[in-house]
Design a protein around this motif. Structure first.
Motif, PDB file in Angstrom:
ATOM      1  N   ILE A  19      -3.377 -39.862  31.665  1.00 22.16           N
ATOM      2  CA  ILE A  19      -4.146 -39.787  32.898  1.00 22.16           C
ATOM      3  C   ILE A  19      -3.515 -40.699  33.943  1.00 22.16           C
ATOM      4  O   ILE A  19      -3.070 -41.809  33.653  1.00 22.16           O
ATOM      5  N   HIS A  20      -3.445 -40.215  35.169  1.00 26.44           N
ATOM      6  CA  HIS A  20      -2.797 -40.983  36.236  1.00 26.44           C
ATOM      7  C   HIS A  20      -3.749 -42.045  36.755  1.00 26.44           C
ATOM      8  O   HIS A  20      -4.923 -41.785  37.004  1.00 26.44           O
ATOM      9  N   SER A  21      -3.244 -43.260  36.889  1.00 25.20           N
ATOM     10  CA  SER A  21      -4.037 -44.340  37.458  1.00 25.20           C
ATOM     11  C   SER A  21      -3.231 -45.016  38.547  1.00 25.20           C
ATOM     12  O   SER A  21      -2.215 -45.655  38.276  1.00 25.20           O
ATOM     13  N   GLY A  22      -3.681 -44.871  39.788  1.00 22.35           N
ATOM     14  CA  GLY A  22      -2.964 -45.461  40.907  1.00 22.35           C
ATOM     15  C   GLY A  22      -3.420 -46.867  41.235  1.00 22.35           C
ATOM     16  O   GLY A  22      -2.923 -47.483  42.179  1.00 22.35           O
ATOM     17  N   ARG A  23      -4.374 -47.409  40.466  1.00 21.25           N
ATOM     18  CA  ARG A  23      -4.914 -48.739  40.759  1.00 21.25           C
ATOM     19  C   ARG A  23      -3.959 -49.827  40.279  1.00 21.25           C
ATOM     20  O   ARG A  23      -3.177 -49.624  39.347  1.00 21.25           O
ATOM     21  N   PRO A  24      -4.010 -51.017  40.910  1.00 17.53           N
ATOM     22  CA  PRO A  24      -3.199 -52.140  40.440  1.00 17.53           C
ATOM     23  C   PRO A  24      -3.544 -52.458  38.981  1.00 17.53           C
ATOM     24  O   PRO A  24      -4.700 -52.472  38.600  1.00 17.53           O
ATOM     25  N   GLY A  25      -2.518 -52.686  38.206  1.00 17.34           N
ATOM     26  CA  GLY A  25      -2.748 -52.952  36.793  1.00 17.34           C
ATOM     27  C   GLY A  25      -2.594 -51.716  35.941  1.00 17.34           C
ATOM     28  O   GLY A  25      -2.543 -51.801  34.715  1.00 17.34           O
ATOM     29  N   GLY A  26      -2.521 -50.536  36.581  1.00 14.06           N
ATOM     30  CA  GLY A  26      -2.251 -49.299  35.872  1.00 14.06           C
ATOM     31  C   GLY A  26      -3.292 -48.911  34.853  1.00 14.06           C
ATOM     32  O   GLY A  26      -4.496 -49.077  35.048  1.00 14.06           O
ATOM     33  N   PHE A  27      -2.821 -48.414  33.723  1.00 17.04           N
ATOM     34  CA  PHE A  27      -3.702 -47.831  32.717  1.00 17.04           C
ATOM     35  C   PHE A  27      -4.635 -48.871  32.096  1.00 17.04           C
ATOM     36  O   PHE A  27      -5.803 -48.581  31.838  1.00 17.04           O
TER      37      PHE A  27
ATOM     38  N   SER B  61       2.995 -45.520  20.882  1.00 11.85           N
ATOM     39  CA  SER B  61       3.506 -46.412  19.841  1.00 11.85           C
ATOM     40  C   SER B  61       2.561 -47.589  19.681  1.00 11.85           C
ATOM     41  O   SER B  61       1.684 -47.835  20.507  1.00 11.85           O
ATOM     42  N   ALA B  62       2.761 -48.328  18.595  1.00 13.98           N
ATOM     43  CA  ALA B  62       1.917 -49.480  18.320  1.00 13.98           C
ATOM     44  C   ALA B  62       2.146 -50.617  19.307  1.00 13.98           C
ATOM     45  O   ALA B  62       1.312 -51.509  19.415  1.00 13.98           O
ATOM     46  N   GLN B  63       3.263 -50.587  20.039  1.00 12.37           N
ATOM     47  CA  GLN B  63       3.517 -51.666  20.992  1.00 12.37           C
ATOM     48  C   GLN B  63       2.435 -51.762  22.058  1.00 12.37           C
ATOM     49  O   GLN B  63       2.203 -52.823  22.617  1.00 12.37           O
ATOM     50  N   GLU B  64       1.776 -50.640  22.385  1.00  5.40           N
ATOM     51  CA  GLU B  64       0.772 -50.649  23.436  1.00  5.40           C
ATOM     52  C   GLU B  64      -0.603 -51.099  22.945  1.00  5.40           C
ATOM     53  O   GLU B  64      -1.481 -51.392  23.742  1.00  5.40           O
ATOM     54  N   VAL B  65      -0.792 -51.133  21.648  1.00  5.34           N
ATOM     55  CA  VAL B  65      -2.122 -51.391  21.098  1.00  5.34           C
ATOM     56  C   VAL B  65      -2.678 -52.719  21.569  1.00  5.34           C
ATOM     57  O   VAL B  65      -3.831 -52.818  21.995  1.00  5.34           O
ATOM     58  N   ASP B  66      -1.877 -53.767  21.518  1.00  8.61           N
ATOM     59  CA  ASP B  66      -2.349 -55.106  21.863  1.00  8.61           C
ATOM     60  C   ASP B  66      -2.926 -55.148  23.269  1.00  8.61           C
ATOM     61  O   ASP B  66      -4.045 -55.629  23.486  1.00  8.61           O
ATOM     62  N   ALA B  67      -2.171 -54.627  24.245  1.00  4.79           N
ATOM     63  CA  ALA B  67      -2.628 -54.663  25.637  1.00  4.79           C
ATOM     64  C   ALA B  67      -3.887 -53.833  25.832  1.00  4.79           C
ATOM     65  O   ALA B  67      -4.788 -54.221  26.580  1.00  4.79           O
ATOM     66  N   GLN B  68      -3.970 -52.697  25.141  1.00  3.99           N
ATOM     67  CA  GLN B  68      -5.130 -51.823  25.322  1.00  3.99           C
ATOM     68  C   GLN B  68      -6.379 -52.413  24.681  1.00  3.99           C
ATOM     69  O   GLN B  68      -7.475 -52.304  25.239  1.00  3.99           O
ATOM     70  N   VAL B  69      -6.227 -53.077  23.529  1.00  4.15           N
ATOM     71  CA  VAL B  69      -7.374 -53.732  22.902  1.00  4.15           C
ATOM     72  C   VAL B  69      -7.837 -54.901  23.762  1.00  4.15           C
ATOM     73  O   VAL B  69      -9.031 -55.112  23.972  1.00  4.15           O
ATOM     74  N   ARG B  70      -6.899 -55.684  24.277  1.00  7.09           N
ATOM     75  CA  ARG B  70      -7.265 -56.803  25.134  1.00  7.09           C
ATOM     76  C   ARG B  70      -7.939 -56.328  26.415  1.00  7.09           C
ATOM     77  O   ARG B  70      -8.785 -57.021  26.982  1.00  7.09           O
ATOM     78  N   ALA B  71      -7.578 -55.129  26.881  1.00  4.83           N
ATOM     79  CA  ALA B  71      -8.214 -54.590  28.088  1.00  4.83           C
ATOM     80  C   ALA B  71      -9.631 -54.114  27.819  1.00  4.83           C
ATOM     81  O   ALA B  71     -10.391 -53.857  28.756  1.00  4.83           O
TER      82      ALA B  71
END
Length: 223
Positions: free
Chosen positions: A55-63, A83-93
């Motif tokens: 999904i496209h997100s044009g807001r600062p900070g992105g997805f 990939s699993a590399q994104e998991v950390d950032a998405q859980v923290r978000a």
């Protein structure tokens, strides 16, 4: 539940799978972030938003900023994590579910049901495991936890509640809750969700590598 983002055929397929389950229903679908915002603002009855990674997100900070925004109104589950590399950032978000695009229909339903019960799920399907990333939390902090506390935290991070953890480990529910309270105090953390995020940030949990409890067994058996 709201299904948001991704190709229209994928949204339709996800909707069919979810609606075919015994416990879940799709209350709305959104192709763009603007459509999603309108659904949430209109008060659509949805406890969970299944958010396609494309999904496209044009807001600062992105997805990740979009995940945080969604979490103000509902639980967010990411679909299509590459990939699993994104998991950390998405859980923290704030995401309480991160799913790979190649999870099966049964895995999808099992994961969503767990999130609806208040658990956290990471299921990347057949995506290859990755090596542990450099943790951003001081590793020494995990040494303050006892072996039992680390065991409970690992199980908690797989999506189980206190009662099921107690049953699996042969403990009383009160004992499990006491261990969780001690961990919160030791680590200076206020909420269970932050405790789970700590497990990922510290490297105690490595998506695709760390063995998990009955939820992982259930997801594997469903595939």
């Amino acid at each position: 539940m709201i299904v948001a983002g991704g190709p229209s055929l994928v949204r339709a397929a996800l909707t069919r799978v979810i609606d075919a389950s015994d416990t879940l229903r799709v209350a709305g679908a959104a192709a763009r972030t603007e459509d999603l915002e309108n659904l949430l603002a209109a008060g659509v009855d949805a406890d969970v938003v299944l958010l396609d990674r494309c999904i496209h997100s044009g807001r600062p900070g992105g997805f990740t900023a979009l995940i945080t925004e969604v979490c103000a109104a509902a639980r967010a589950v990411v679909f299509g994590a590459p990939s699993a590399q994104e998991v950390d950032a998405q859980v923290r978000a704030g995401a309480t579910g991160v799913l790979g695009a190649d999870v099966s229909a049964s895995q999808l339903v099992a994961a969503l049901e767990t999130v609806c019960r208040g658990g956290l799920v990471v299921a990347l399907g057949t995506a290859p495991a990755v090596h542990k990333a450099q943790p951003r939390v001081t590793p020494e902090l995990t040494r303050d936890l006892s072996a039992r506390e680390r065991e409970i935290l690992t199980t908690l991070s797989s999506g189980q509640d206190s009662a099921s953890i107690a049953r699996d480990l042969g403990l009383s529910a009160l004992t499990v809750k006491t261990h969780i309270t001690h961990m919160l105090s030791k680590l200076g953390i206020r909420r269970r969700g932050h405790l789970i995020a700590f497990a990922y940030e510290s490297g105690l949990i490595v998506p695709g590598v760390t063995p998990t409890s009955s939820l992982a067994t259930r997801l594997h058996a469903a595939s």
